[in-house]
Design a protein around this motif. Structure first.
Motif, PDB file in Angstrom:
ATOM      1  N   SER A  11       3.288   5.619   0.117  1.00  0.00           N
ATOM      2  CA  SER A  11       1.842   5.768  -0.040  1.00  0.00           C
ATOM      3  C   SER A  11       1.273   6.737   0.986  1.00  0.00           C
ATOM      4  O   SER A  11       0.475   7.629   0.663  1.00  0.00           O
ATOM      5  CB  SER A  11       1.166   4.400   0.084  1.00  0.00           C
ATOM      6  OG  SER A  11      -0.228   4.521  -0.027  1.00  0.00           O
ATOM      7  N   GLY A  12       1.692   6.574   2.251  1.00  0.00           N
ATOM      8  CA  GLY A  12       1.217   7.477   3.301  1.00  0.00           C
ATOM      9  C   GLY A  12       1.708   8.900   3.109  1.00  0.00           C
ATOM     10  O   GLY A  12       0.981   9.866   3.335  1.00  0.00           O
ATOM     11  N   PHE A  14      -0.288  10.560   0.336  1.00  0.00           N
ATOM     12  CA  PHE A  14      -1.605  10.976   0.808  1.00  0.00           C
ATOM     13  C   PHE A  14      -1.494  12.216   1.700  1.00  0.00           C
ATOM     14  O   PHE A  14      -2.340  13.114   1.643  1.00  0.00           O
ATOM     15  CB  PHE A  14      -2.274   9.836   1.569  1.00  0.00           C
ATOM     16  CG  PHE A  14      -3.716  10.091   1.894  1.00  0.00           C
ATOM     17  CD1 PHE A  14      -4.685  10.038   0.902  1.00  0.00           C
ATOM     18  CD2 PHE A  14      -4.116  10.380   3.192  1.00  0.00           C
ATOM     19  CE1 PHE A  14      -6.014  10.273   1.198  1.00  0.00           C
ATOM     20  CE2 PHE A  14      -5.427  10.616   3.493  1.00  0.00           C
ATOM     21  CZ  PHE A  14      -6.397  10.561   2.497  1.00  0.00           C
ATOM     22  N   ILE A  26      -1.106  15.233  -0.538  1.00  0.00           N
ATOM     23  CA  ILE A  26      -2.399  15.636  -1.088  1.00  0.00           C
ATOM     24  C   ILE A  26      -3.210  16.421  -0.056  1.00  0.00           C
ATOM     25  O   ILE A  26      -3.783  17.475  -0.352  1.00  0.00           O
ATOM     26  CB  ILE A  26      -3.199  14.398  -1.552  1.00  0.00           C
ATOM     27  CG1 ILE A  26      -2.580  13.801  -2.811  1.00  0.00           C
ATOM     28  CG2 ILE A  26      -4.669  14.744  -1.795  1.00  0.00           C
ATOM     29  CD1 ILE A  26      -2.839  14.588  -4.064  1.00  0.00           C
ATOM     30  N   SER A  27      -3.250  15.920   1.173  1.00  0.00           N
ATOM     31  CA  SER A  27      -4.036  16.589   2.218  1.00  0.00           C
ATOM     32  C   SER A  27      -3.446  17.952   2.576  1.00  0.00           C
ATOM     33  O   SER A  27      -4.167  18.843   3.034  1.00  0.00           O
ATOM     34  CB  SER A  27      -4.119  15.708   3.470  1.00  0.00           C
ATOM     35  OG  SER A  27      -2.850  15.588   4.091  1.00  0.00           O
ATOM     36  N   THR A  74     -14.078  15.627   4.084  1.00  0.00           N
ATOM     37  CA  THR A  74     -12.855  15.644   3.288  1.00  0.00           C
ATOM     38  C   THR A  74     -12.988  16.547   2.078  1.00  0.00           C
ATOM     39  O   THR A  74     -12.147  17.424   1.844  1.00  0.00           O
ATOM     40  CB  THR A  74     -12.492  14.222   2.833  1.00  0.00           C
ATOM     41  OG1 THR A  74     -12.158  13.432   3.982  1.00  0.00           O
ATOM     42  CG2 THR A  74     -11.297  14.239   1.893  1.00  0.00           C
ATOM     43  N   LYS A 111      -4.989   4.141  -1.473  1.00  0.00           N
ATOM     44  CA  LYS A 111      -4.773   5.563  -1.202  1.00  0.00           C
ATOM     45  C   LYS A 111      -4.621   6.369  -2.487  1.00  0.00           C
ATOM     46  O   LYS A 111      -4.995   7.549  -2.527  1.00  0.00           O
ATOM     47  CB  LYS A 111      -3.538   5.747  -0.313  1.00  0.00           C
ATOM     48  CG  LYS A 111      -3.768   5.340   1.136  1.00  0.00           C
ATOM     49  CD  LYS A 111      -2.578   5.698   2.012  1.00  0.00           C
ATOM     50  CE  LYS A 111      -2.853   5.334   3.467  1.00  0.00           C
ATOM     51  NZ  LYS A 111      -1.711   5.686   4.361  1.00  0.00           N
ATOM     52  N   ASN A 112      -4.086   5.752  -3.541  1.00  0.00           N
ATOM     53  CA  ASN A 112      -3.952   6.467  -4.812  1.00  0.00           C
ATOM     54  C   ASN A 112      -5.315   6.768  -5.421  1.00  0.00           C
ATOM     55  O   ASN A 112      -5.555   7.869  -5.937  1.00  0.00           O
ATOM     56  CB  ASN A 112      -3.110   5.642  -5.787  1.00  0.00           C
ATOM     57  CG  ASN A 112      -1.691   5.438  -5.291  1.00  0.00           C
ATOM     58  OD1 ASN A 112      -1.143   6.296  -4.601  1.00  0.00           O
ATOM     59  ND2 ASN A 112      -1.098   4.311  -5.628  1.00  0.00           N
ATOM     60  N   ILE A 137      -8.129   7.016  -3.727  1.00  0.00           N
ATOM     61  CA  ILE A 137      -8.772   8.003  -2.856  1.00  0.00           C
ATOM     62  C   ILE A 137      -8.215   9.397  -3.139  1.00  0.00           C
ATOM     63  O   ILE A 137      -8.947  10.397  -3.081  1.00  0.00           O
ATOM     64  CB  ILE A 137      -8.581   7.624  -1.376  1.00  0.00           C
ATOM     65  CG1 ILE A 137      -9.256   6.291  -1.083  1.00  0.00           C
ATOM     66  CG2 ILE A 137      -9.160   8.709  -0.476  1.00  0.00           C
ATOM     67  CD1 ILE A 137     -10.727   6.243  -1.420  1.00  0.00           C
ATOM     68  N   SER A 138      -6.930   9.490  -3.462  1.00  0.00           N
ATOM     69  CA  SER A 138      -6.342  10.791  -3.800  1.00  0.00           C
ATOM     70  C   SER A 138      -6.993  11.373  -5.046  1.00  0.00           C
ATOM     71  O   SER A 138      -7.297  12.578  -5.096  1.00  0.00           O
ATOM     72  CB  SER A 138      -4.829  10.639  -4.016  1.00  0.00           C
ATOM     73  OG  SER A 138      -4.183  10.195  -2.840  1.00  0.00           O
TER      74      SER A 138
END
Length: 245
Positions: free
Chosen positions: A81-82, A85, A88-89, A195, A219-220, A222-223
């Motif tokens: 998960s981390g 994310f 994505i960033s 963001t 987190k998914n 938020i992505s």
């Protein structure tokens, strides 16, 4: 003239930020120094050099996603998960800076991953933006046919799209962040804009508090929010650019 205006605008921002943030920085530095000397005075067995090495080790470990919790350490920033994310960033060029690859292989892969991922992300954002714009145009066209509006229909739909985007991407998400992260609404709103605009200072990042338990979907979701929010904000920024030009 444009260059002078640009430099002047940046200079104005620098002056205002210095006036607002410099006193807080000085106070924080003085408070840290005072706590340092109080710790050494109350615990004479500690030595300055050893304490400094421990502090430096904690800072380096935190950058790698490891934090102290009592007599143990917490991991989790590089789980799937981390890592998802972080990916994505990276390709959205947000680059929070709170987490980065520490191995040579990880850094090389990150370069190659971003090299192809950034163009892919830009193409996808452009397509999402075009779909959003097409939806607004179709709704405006239907209103024109139903009510015989012309300029009013286009203005109404643009206003609705702006307000809907503000709600979905900037005004409502801070409520979720307040619940999951314990932030204030102002901090959540600040994180949302920083963001989606890809500024990404890294002072606020979701899912990084070791004292909180986050659901697997967090987190998914938020992505996805980042992806669609960036596309919406890109349309708003494009409109602002057209006005300036």
């Amino acid at each position: 003239v444009l260059l002078v205006a640009y430099v002047g605008y940046v200079g104005l921002g620098a002056g205002v930020l210095q006036a607002l943030e410099r006193p807080a920085e000085v106070q924080a530095a003085q408070r840290l120094l005072q706590q340092h000397w109080e710790l050494l005075a109350n615990h004479t067995c500690l030595r300055g050099a050893a304490l400094q090495r421990l502090i430096q080790g904690i800072i380096e470990a935190y950058k790698s996603g490891v934090t102290l919790q009592g007599n143990s350490t917490s991991l989790g920033r590089w789980d799937f998960s981390g890592s998802f994310f972080f990916s994505i960033s990276a390709i959205t060029t947000i680059g929070y800076g709170n987490l980065s690859p520490s191995t040579v292989a990880g850094r090389i892969f990150c370069i190659l991953f971003a090299l192809f991922g950034i163009p892919l992300n830009l193409v996808l954002l452009n397509e999402i933006g075009q779909v959003m714009l097409l939806g607004v145009q179709r709704c405006a066209h239907r209103l024109e046919e139903m009510f015989r509006w012309k300029i009013k229909a286009a203005l109404l739909m643009k206003t609705c799209a702006l307000v809907s985007g503000l709600l979905l991407f900037l005004l409502l998400p801070p409520l979720l962040f307040s619940d999951k992260e314990g932030w204030t609404y102002e901090e959540g709103f600040y994180y949302s804009f920083i963001t989606l605009s890809t500024i990404g200072f890294g002072d606020y990042v979701i899912g990084m508090n070791p004292d909180r338990t986050y659901p697997g979907w967090y987190k998914n979701v938020i992505s996805l929010w980042i992806l669609f929010g960036m596309a919406w904000l890109a349309l708003v920024i494009k409109f602002c650019i057209n006005l300036l030009e």
